[in-house]
Motif scaffolding. Structure first.
Motif, mmCIF file in Angstrom:
data_model
loop_
_atom_site.group_PDB
_atom_site.id
_atom_site.type_symbol
_atom_site.label_atom_id
_atom_site.label_comp_id
_atom_site.label_asym_id
_atom_site.label_seq_id
_atom_site.Cartn_x
_atom_site.Cartn_y
_atom_site.Cartn_z
ATOM 1 N N ALA A 108 0.797 -1.107 -0.112
ATOM 2 C CA ALA A 108 -0.102 -0.046 -0.082
ATOM 3 C C ALA A 108 0.765 1.152 -0.028
ATOM 4 N N GLU A 109 1.914 1.106 0.675
ATOM 5 C CA GLU A 109 2.812 2.561 0.791
ATOM 6 C C GLU A 109 3.658 2.692 -0.450
ATOM 7 N N ASP A 110 3.542 1.753 -1.479
ATOM 8 C CA ASP A 110 4.291 2.157 -2.793
ATOM 9 C C ASP A 110 3.372 1.935 -3.852
ATOM 10 N N PHE A 111 2.073 1.963 -3.567
ATOM 11 C CA PHE A 111 0.995 1.766 -4.833
ATOM 12 C C PHE A 111 0.293 3.118 -4.710
ATOM 13 N N PHE A 112 0.227 3.719 -5.827
ATOM 14 C CA PHE A 112 -0.667 4.830 -6.197
ATOM 15 C C PHE A 112 -1.546 4.587 -7.289
ATOM 16 N N GLU A 113 -2.771 4.319 -6.848
ATOM 17 C CA GLU A 113 -3.993 4.207 -7.960
ATOM 18 C C GLU A 113 -4.399 5.410 -8.272
ATOM 19 N N ILE A 114 -4.302 5.667 -9.850
ATOM 20 C CA ILE A 114 -4.781 6.932 -10.398
ATOM 21 C C ILE A 114 -5.857 6.524 -11.247
ATOM 22 N N HIS A 115 -6.986 6.845 -11.142
ATOM 23 C CA HIS A 115 -8.285 6.592 -12.051
ATOM 24 C C HIS A 115 -8.204 7.631 -13.068
ATOM 25 N N ILE A 116 -8.052 7.331 -14.284
ATOM 26 C CA ILE A 116 -8.205 8.254 -15.544
ATOM 27 C C ILE A 116 -9.638 8.048 -15.868
ATOM 28 N N ALA A 117 -10.720 8.955 -15.364
ATOM 29 C CA ALA A 117 -12.127 8.875 -15.522
ATOM 30 C C ALA A 117 -12.552 9.597 -16.675
ATOM 31 N N THR A 118 -12.141 9.139 -17.666
ATOM 32 C CA THR A 118 -12.674 9.624 -19.108
ATOM 33 C C THR A 118 -14.068 9.219 -19.508
ATOM 34 N N PRO A 119 -14.992 9.834 -19.489
ATOM 35 C CA PRO A 119 -16.222 9.322 -19.939
ATOM 36 C C PRO A 119 -16.333 8.498 -21.242
ATOM 37 N N LEU A 120 -16.905 7.337 -21.138
ATOM 38 C CA LEU A 120 -17.165 6.298 -22.136
ATOM 39 C C LEU A 120 -17.458 6.885 -23.485
ATOM 40 N N GLU A 121 -18.296 7.866 -23.628
ATOM 41 C CA GLU A 121 -18.448 8.672 -24.967
ATOM 42 C C GLU A 121 -17.178 9.326 -25.514
ATOM 43 N N VAL A 122 -16.397 9.961 -24.654
ATOM 44 C CA VAL A 122 -14.974 10.400 -25.225
ATOM 45 C C VAL A 122 -14.168 9.317 -25.383
ATOM 46 N N CYS A 123 -13.956 8.297 -24.677
ATOM 47 C CA CYS A 123 -13.393 7.082 -25.035
ATOM 48 C C CYS A 123 -13.633 6.600 -26.490
ATOM 49 N N GLU A 124 -14.720 6.479 -26.771
ATOM 50 C CA GLU A 124 -15.214 5.844 -27.884
ATOM 51 C C GLU A 124 -14.863 6.971 -29.150
ATOM 52 N N GLN A 125 -14.877 8.320 -28.791
ATOM 53 C CA GLN A 125 -14.657 9.282 -29.788
ATOM 54 C C GLN A 125 -13.018 9.293 -30.116
ATOM 55 N N ARG A 126 -12.222 8.945 -29.437
ATOM 56 C CA ARG A 126 -10.948 8.584 -29.297
ATOM 57 C C ARG A 126 -10.155 7.388 -30.163
ATOM 58 N N ASP A 127 -11.328 6.537 -30.027
ATOM 59 C CA ASP A 127 -10.840 5.046 -30.608
ATOM 60 C C ASP A 127 -10.467 4.799 -31.844
ATOM 61 N N VAL A 128 -9.004 5.153 -32.094
ATOM 62 C CA VAL A 128 -8.403 4.928 -33.389
ATOM 63 C C VAL A 128 -8.440 3.584 -33.935
ATOM 64 N N LYS A 129 -8.421 2.575 -33.155
ATOM 65 C CA LYS A 129 -8.642 1.131 -33.561
ATOM 66 C C LYS A 129 -9.969 0.612 -33.937
ATOM 67 N N GLY A 130 -10.929 1.528 -33.495
ATOM 68 C CA GLY A 130 -12.271 0.965 -33.829
ATOM 69 C C GLY A 130 -12.828 -0.298 -32.833
ATOM 70 N N LEU A 131 -12.013 -0.212 -31.814
ATOM 71 C CA LEU A 131 -12.720 -1.278 -31.005
ATOM 72 C C LEU A 131 -13.973 -1.188 -30.277
ATOM 73 N N TYR A 132 -14.305 -0.107 -29.838
ATOM 74 C CA TYR A 132 -15.606 0.013 -29.430
ATOM 75 C C TYR A 132 -16.657 -0.298 -30.476
ATOM 76 N N GLN A 133 -16.524 0.274 -31.530
ATOM 77 C CA GLN A 133 -17.415 -0.137 -32.638
ATOM 78 C C GLN A 133 -17.339 -1.578 -32.907
ATOM 79 N N LYS A 134 -16.268 -2.315 -32.833
ATOM 80 C CA LYS A 134 -16.447 -3.779 -33.229
ATOM 81 C C LYS A 134 -17.251 -4.700 -31.721
#
Length: 180
Positions: A108-134
Protein backbone atom coordinates in the motif's frame (compact mmCIF):
# COMPACT_ATOMS: atom_id res chain seq x y z
CA UNK A 1 11.43 19.33 -8.73
CA UNK A 2 13.22 20.32 -5.58
CA UNK A 3 16.02 18.42 -3.87
CA UNK A 4 13.55 17.44 -1.15
CA UNK A 5 11.26 15.97 -3.79
CA UNK A 6 14.14 14.02 -5.25
CA UNK A 7 14.72 12.41 -1.85
CA UNK A 8 11.15 11.14 -1.92
CA UNK A 9 11.84 9.50 -5.29
CA UNK A 10 14.79 7.39 -4.11
CA UNK A 11 12.55 4.46 -3.19
CA UNK A 12 10.71 2.78 -6.04
CA UNK A 13 6.97 3.37 -6.31
CA UNK A 14 4.24 2.14 -8.63
CA UNK A 15 2.01 4.73 -10.25
CA UNK A 16 -0.86 2.63 -11.61
CA UNK A 17 -3.06 4.37 -14.19
CA UNK A 18 -6.40 2.69 -14.76
CA UNK A 19 -9.44 3.47 -16.86
CA UNK A 20 -11.33 2.49 -19.96
CA UNK A 21 -9.70 1.82 -23.30
CA UNK A 22 -9.04 5.21 -24.90
CA UNK A 23 -9.06 7.07 -21.57
CA UNK A 24 -5.50 8.32 -22.10
CA UNK A 25 -3.63 6.01 -19.72
CA UNK A 26 -0.71 5.17 -22.00
CA UNK A 27 -0.29 8.73 -23.25
CA UNK A 28 -0.29 10.14 -19.72
CA UNK A 29 2.09 7.36 -18.62
CA UNK A 30 4.60 8.35 -21.32
CA UNK A 31 4.44 11.98 -20.24
CA UNK A 32 4.94 10.98 -16.58
CA UNK A 33 7.96 8.88 -17.50
CA UNK A 34 9.52 11.78 -19.40
CA UNK A 35 8.99 14.12 -16.44
CA UNK A 36 10.40 11.63 -13.95
CA UNK A 37 13.45 10.94 -16.10
CA UNK A 38 14.06 14.68 -16.36
CA UNK A 39 14.62 14.59 -12.56
CA UNK A 40 17.10 11.70 -12.97
CA UNK A 41 14.58 9.26 -11.52
CA UNK A 42 15.02 5.72 -12.77
CA UNK A 43 11.65 4.60 -14.02
CA UNK A 44 10.04 1.95 -16.15
CA UNK A 45 6.86 2.07 -18.21
CA UNK A 46 4.62 -0.97 -18.10
CA UNK A 47 1.72 -0.98 -20.54
CA UNK A 48 -1.06 -3.55 -20.68
CA UNK A 49 -0.96 -3.86 -24.47
CA UNK A 50 2.81 -4.34 -24.50
CA UNK A 51 2.73 -6.93 -21.73
CA UNK A 52 0.04 -8.90 -23.58
CA UNK A 53 2.15 -8.85 -26.75
CA UNK A 54 5.00 -10.66 -25.00
CA UNK A 55 5.14 -11.96 -21.46
CA UNK A 56 1.37 -12.45 -21.19
CA UNK A 57 0.59 -13.41 -24.78
CA UNK A 58 -0.83 -16.72 -23.55
CA UNK A 59 -3.67 -14.95 -21.73
CA UNK A 60 -7.08 -14.08 -23.14
CA UNK A 61 -9.71 -11.67 -21.87
CA UNK A 62 -11.77 -13.87 -19.58
CA UNK A 63 -12.10 -12.55 -16.04
CA UNK A 64 -9.60 -15.18 -14.85
CA UNK A 65 -7.05 -14.30 -17.55
CA UNK A 66 -7.43 -10.58 -16.89
CA UNK A 67 -6.75 -11.17 -13.21
CA UNK A 68 -3.67 -13.25 -13.99
CA UNK A 69 -2.42 -10.57 -16.39
CA UNK A 70 -2.67 -7.98 -13.63
CA UNK A 71 -1.15 -10.28 -10.99
CA UNK A 72 1.91 -10.85 -13.17
CA UNK A 73 2.23 -7.12 -13.79
CA UNK A 74 2.04 -6.40 -10.05
CA UNK A 75 4.74 -8.97 -9.30
CA UNK A 76 6.99 -7.27 -11.87
CA UNK A 77 6.26 -3.85 -10.34
CA UNK A 78 7.14 -5.18 -6.89
CA UNK A 79 10.50 -6.49 -8.13
CA UNK A 80 11.36 -3.23 -9.86
CA UNK A 81 10.25 -1.13 -6.87
CA UNK A 82 12.47 -3.22 -4.61
CA UNK A 83 15.43 -2.16 -6.74
CA UNK A 84 14.51 1.53 -6.48
CA UNK A 85 12.79 1.80 -9.85
CA UNK A 86 9.54 3.74 -10.12
CA UNK A 87 7.05 2.00 -12.39
CA UNK A 88 4.38 3.85 -14.33
CA UNK A 89 1.82 1.20 -15.24
CA UNK A 90 -1.12 1.67 -17.62
CA UNK A 91 -3.79 -1.04 -17.42
CA UNK A 92 -7.57 -0.98 -17.74
CA UNK A 93 -7.88 -2.79 -14.35
CA UNK A 94 -11.68 -3.09 -14.37
CA UNK A 95 -12.41 -4.94 -11.12
CA UNK A 96 -12.06 -3.83 -7.51
CA UNK A 97 -10.93 -7.30 -6.40
CA UNK A 98 -7.97 -7.07 -8.77
CA UNK A 99 -7.08 -3.59 -7.55
CA UNK A 100 -7.02 -4.92 -3.99
CA UNK A 101 -4.73 -7.73 -5.11
CA UNK A 102 -2.37 -5.27 -6.80
CA UNK A 103 -2.13 -3.21 -3.64
CA UNK A 104 -1.46 -6.30 -1.53
CA UNK A 105 1.31 -7.52 -3.85
CA UNK A 106 3.05 -4.18 -4.37
CA UNK A 107 2.38 -2.82 -0.88
CA UNK A 108 0.00 0.00 0.00
CA UNK A 109 2.83 2.45 0.77
CA UNK A 110 4.32 2.02 -2.71
CA UNK A 111 1.10 1.79 -4.77
CA UNK A 112 -0.60 4.89 -6.18
CA UNK A 113 -3.92 4.07 -7.81
CA UNK A 114 -4.76 6.78 -10.36
CA UNK A 115 -8.19 6.57 -12.00
CA UNK A 116 -8.22 8.15 -15.45
CA UNK A 117 -11.96 8.85 -15.42
CA UNK A 118 -12.60 9.74 -19.03
CA UNK A 119 -16.29 9.31 -19.94
CA UNK A 120 -17.18 6.34 -22.16
CA UNK A 121 -18.45 8.56 -24.98
CA UNK A 122 -15.12 10.43 -25.07
CA UNK A 123 -13.18 7.14 -25.08
CA UNK A 124 -15.28 5.97 -28.03
CA UNK A 125 -14.54 9.21 -29.92
CA UNK A 126 -10.79 8.72 -29.34
CA UNK A 127 -10.86 5.07 -30.44
CA UNK A 128 -8.44 5.00 -33.38
CA UNK A 129 -8.47 1.17 -33.53
CA UNK A 130 -12.27 0.95 -33.82
CA UNK A 131 -12.47 -1.44 -30.87
CA UNK A 132 -15.61 0.07 -29.36
CA UNK A 133 -17.45 -0.16 -32.67
CA UNK A 134 -16.37 -3.79 -33.07
CA UNK A 135 -17.50 -4.55 -29.52
CA UNK A 136 -20.88 -2.91 -30.13
CA UNK A 137 -21.26 -5.03 -33.28
CA UNK A 138 -20.51 -8.18 -31.27
CA UNK A 139 -17.17 -8.77 -32.98
CA UNK A 140 -15.17 -8.48 -29.74
CA UNK A 141 -16.23 -10.36 -26.63
CA UNK A 142 -15.51 -9.23 -23.07
CA UNK A 143 -14.74 -5.63 -24.03
CA UNK A 144 -14.57 -3.48 -20.92
CA UNK A 145 -17.24 -0.81 -20.78
CA UNK A 146 -19.41 -2.50 -23.42
CA UNK A 147 -19.73 -6.27 -22.83
CA UNK A 148 -17.56 -6.56 -19.71
CA UNK A 149 -18.03 -4.47 -16.60
CA UNK A 150 -15.82 -1.67 -15.34
CA UNK A 151 -16.18 -1.06 -11.63
CA UNK A 152 -15.42 2.59 -10.97
CA UNK A 153 -12.74 2.77 -8.25
CA UNK A 154 -14.31 3.74 -4.92
CA UNK A 155 -11.26 5.28 -3.28
CA UNK A 156 -8.37 5.81 -5.68
CA UNK A 157 -5.40 7.90 -4.63
CA UNK A 158 -6.35 10.37 -7.38
CA UNK A 159 -9.07 10.68 -10.03
CA UNK A 160 -8.46 12.68 -13.20
CA UNK A 161 -11.14 13.42 -15.77
CA UNK A 162 -9.13 14.18 -18.90
CA UNK A 163 -11.89 16.21 -20.57
CA UNK A 164 -10.58 19.75 -20.92
CA UNK A 165 -7.05 18.86 -19.81
CA UNK A 166 -4.02 18.23 -21.93
CA UNK A 167 -1.61 15.37 -21.26
CA UNK A 168 0.93 17.62 -19.55
CA UNK A 169 -1.69 18.97 -17.13
CA UNK A 170 -2.74 15.42 -16.23
CA UNK A 171 0.86 14.35 -15.59
CA UNK A 172 1.57 17.40 -13.46
CA UNK A 173 -1.54 16.74 -11.34
CA UNK A 174 -0.30 13.22 -10.65
CA UNK A 175 3.25 14.26 -9.82
CA UNK A 176 2.06 17.09 -7.57
CA UNK A 177 -0.27 14.78 -5.66
CA UNK A 178 2.38 12.07 -5.14
CA UNK A 179 5.60 14.01 -4.66
CA UNK A 180 4.78 17.46 -3.31
Amino acid sequence: MSQMTMQKLKKGKTIWLMGLSGAGKSTIAQCLIEKLRATQQICFGLDGDQLRAGLNRNLGFSEQDRSENLRRAAELCKLLNHDGITVVAAFITPLEKDRALLKSIIGAEDFFEIHIATPLEVCEQRDVKGLYQKARLGLIENFTGITASYEVPQSPFLTINTVGLDVDQCAIQILNKIFI
